[in-house]
Design an enzyme around this catalytic site. Structure first.
Site, PDB file in Angstrom:
ATOM      1  N   ARG A  29       0.851  -1.187   0.000  1.00  0.00           N
ATOM      2  CA  ARG A  29       0.000   0.000   0.000  1.00  0.00           C
ATOM      3  C   ARG A  29       0.890   1.242   0.000  1.00  0.00           C
ATOM      4  O   ARG A  29       1.887   1.296   0.724  1.00  0.00           O
ATOM      5  CB  ARG A  29      -0.911   0.036   1.235  1.00  0.00           C
ATOM      6  CG  ARG A  29      -2.065  -0.945   1.204  1.00  0.00           C
ATOM      7  CD  ARG A  29      -3.108  -0.594   0.137  1.00  0.00           C
ATOM      8  NE  ARG A  29      -4.263  -1.462   0.150  1.00  0.00           N
ATOM      9  CZ  ARG A  29      -4.397  -2.578  -0.570  1.00  0.00           C
ATOM     10  NH1 ARG A  29      -3.424  -2.979  -1.372  1.00  0.00           N
ATOM     11  NH2 ARG A  29      -5.507  -3.281  -0.495  1.00  0.00           N
ATOM     12  N   GLU A  76      -4.085   7.143  -5.311  1.00  0.00           N
ATOM     13  CA  GLU A  76      -4.263   6.414  -6.575  1.00  0.00           C
ATOM     14  C   GLU A  76      -5.556   6.827  -7.239  1.00  0.00           C
ATOM     15  O   GLU A  76      -6.541   7.055  -6.533  1.00  0.00           O
ATOM     16  CB  GLU A  76      -4.257   4.894  -6.312  1.00  0.00           C
ATOM     17  CG  GLU A  76      -2.910   4.424  -5.778  1.00  0.00           C
ATOM     18  CD  GLU A  76      -2.887   2.932  -5.424  1.00  0.00           C
ATOM     19  OE1 GLU A  76      -3.870   2.218  -5.703  1.00  0.00           O
ATOM     20  OE2 GLU A  76      -1.874   2.501  -4.850  1.00  0.00           O
ATOM     21  N   HIS A 112      -1.202  -0.413  -9.677  1.00  0.00           N
ATOM     22  CA  HIS A 112      -1.772  -1.295  -8.642  1.00  0.00           C
ATOM     23  C   HIS A 112      -2.300  -2.581  -9.297  1.00  0.00           C
ATOM     24  O   HIS A 112      -3.485  -2.886  -9.230  1.00  0.00           O
ATOM     25  CB  HIS A 112      -2.880  -0.569  -7.865  1.00  0.00           C
ATOM     26  CG  HIS A 112      -3.185  -1.226  -6.544  1.00  0.00           C
ATOM     27  ND1 HIS A 112      -3.580  -0.531  -5.437  1.00  0.00           N
ATOM     28  CD2 HIS A 112      -3.167  -2.533  -6.155  1.00  0.00           C
ATOM     29  CE1 HIS A 112      -3.782  -1.362  -4.427  1.00  0.00           C
ATOM     30  NE2 HIS A 112      -3.534  -2.586  -4.843  1.00  0.00           N
TER      31      HIS A 112
HETATM   32  C1  DGY Z   1      -5.714  -6.403  -2.495  1.00  0.00           C
HETATM   33  O1  DGY Z   1      -6.339  -7.451  -2.668  1.00  0.00           O
HETATM   34  O2  DGY Z   1      -5.701  -5.813  -1.411  1.00  0.00           O
HETATM   35  C2  DGY Z   1      -4.977  -5.873  -3.675  1.00  0.00           C
HETATM   36  O3  DGY Z   1      -4.128  -4.835  -3.346  1.00  0.00           O
HETATM   37  C3  DGY Z   1      -5.965  -5.421  -4.715  1.00  0.00           C
HETATM   38  O4  DGY Z   1      -6.634  -4.308  -4.234  1.00  0.00           O
END
Ligand code: DGY
Length: 342
Positions: free
Chosen positions: A237, A266, A285
């Protein structure tokens, strides 16, 4: 009477049909400024929600008096205030496990891309600038046999360690609250303090969940501890990193480069200084974004919701205490003090 479920992401037809066999569905392919009001109205009547990529604030959920379960199609659950949900007896489920290998692949893709300058040199070829054998100014650096430092040795960390040790002959250092015996015995990973991982690794990979404790976990101090020839890789993240400090570390060549799949905000702004740096590979992402894995995540989330709304439980429950709360009389968002939708 069937329970009401709000679907807030486009789902494949077979999965919608499976849900519709159990519940009455209100569907939104995505949420934007045009349908936000309708979405908020639908939440008020819902027993269950299923979707992804929408921050569901306490305010938005404050009138969801009937809400029993939220099934997020993601492993990360930073779009929710888990304590708030638990207090109201709302069960939150996620989709761990099914995306582990794809995210680990993506992290390795970032490492290889940034170290071997794959994106930069592919652009060089496309631009018609390849006129002869390339020289040292375009060389990259090796990935194999370098030291990897993994910050966060959970499922995905372990899958990255496996690739690093068995595939790339890399010594593995890791920082984690708890020992990971599997990583140590199978992949010769060595548990270290954070500073030792930062100072010792050629590739520092952050694979932590975003929580209040991990927000801005990596900042100026941490970048200053890294080797100048090290690469920073983030596939978890963006908010785990102080992005301004990362930009400064890259601009001043404090570190050699970065491979980033996630960002503080994002989508990443086209104005971001990160996009002007040839030693940065920035991805949208995409960690779990393969056809196979996204389908597996959806199926897992559908199963989770069906189980919980039918009075059962799911092994993917983030807040099992919510069930106790529910059984002791808590229900949905009733009693929330900050209602905004009356
Ligand atoms: C998650 O599953 O948390 C991935 O980052 C996709 O959002």
């Amino acid at each position: 009477m069937k329970k009401q479920v709000v679907v807030y992401k486009r789902l494949p037809q077979p999965e919608l049909a499976r849900l519709a066999g159990w519940f009455d569905l209100t569907r939104f392919d995505s949420i934007d400024e045009h349908n936000r009001g309708a979405f908020l109205a639908a939440i008020q009547w819902a027993h269950g929600l299923i979707g992804a990529s929408v921050k569901l604030t306490n305010e938005m959920l404050s009138c969801a008096d009937r809400l029993e379960a939220i099934s997020t199609i993601s492993v990360g659950y930073d779009n929710f205030d888990v304590r708030f949900l638990t207090e109201r007896g709302i069960v939150l489920t996620n989709t761990p496990g099914v995306l582990t290998e794809s995210v680990a692949d993506a992290i390795f893709a970032l490492m290889l891309a940034v170290a071997r300058r794959v994106v930069e040199l592919a652009e060089f070829v496309k631009a018609g600038r390849w006129k002869g054998s390339i020289g040292p100014s375009l060389y990259g650096v090796d990935v194999h046999s370098k030291t990897i430092g993994i910050i966060g040795m959970g499922r995905i960390g372990l899958a990255v360690a496996r690739r690093a040790c068995l595939g790339f002959n890399m010594p593995v250092l890791y920082y984690n609250r708890h020992r990971n015996a599997q990583a140590e015995s199978l992949f010769e990973a060595r548990k270290c303090g954070l500073d030792e991982v930062l100072a010792g690794a050629d590739f520092v990979c952050v694979i932590l969940p975003l929580t209040p404790e991990t927000e801005r976990f990596i900042g100026e101090r941490e970048f200053n501890l890294m080797k100048p020839e090290a690469f920073f890789i983030n596939g978890s993240r963006g908010k785990i990193v102080d992005e301004g400090a990362l930009v400064r570390a890259l601009q001043s060549r404090r570190i050699r480069g970065a491979g980033l799949d996630v960002f503080e905000k994002e989508p990443l702004s086209a104005e971001s200084p990160l996009l002007t740096m040839p030693n940065v590979v920035a991805l949208p992402h995409l960690g779990s974004a393969t056809h196979e894995t996204r389908l597996a995540m959806i199926r897992c989330a559908v199963e989770n919701l069906i189980a919980v709304l039918n009075g059962g439980s799911s092994e993917n429950t983030v807040n099992p205490e919510a069930l106790d709360r529910r059984h002791s009389g808590g229900s949905g968002a009733k009693g929330a003090s900050d209602k905004v939708c009356d």
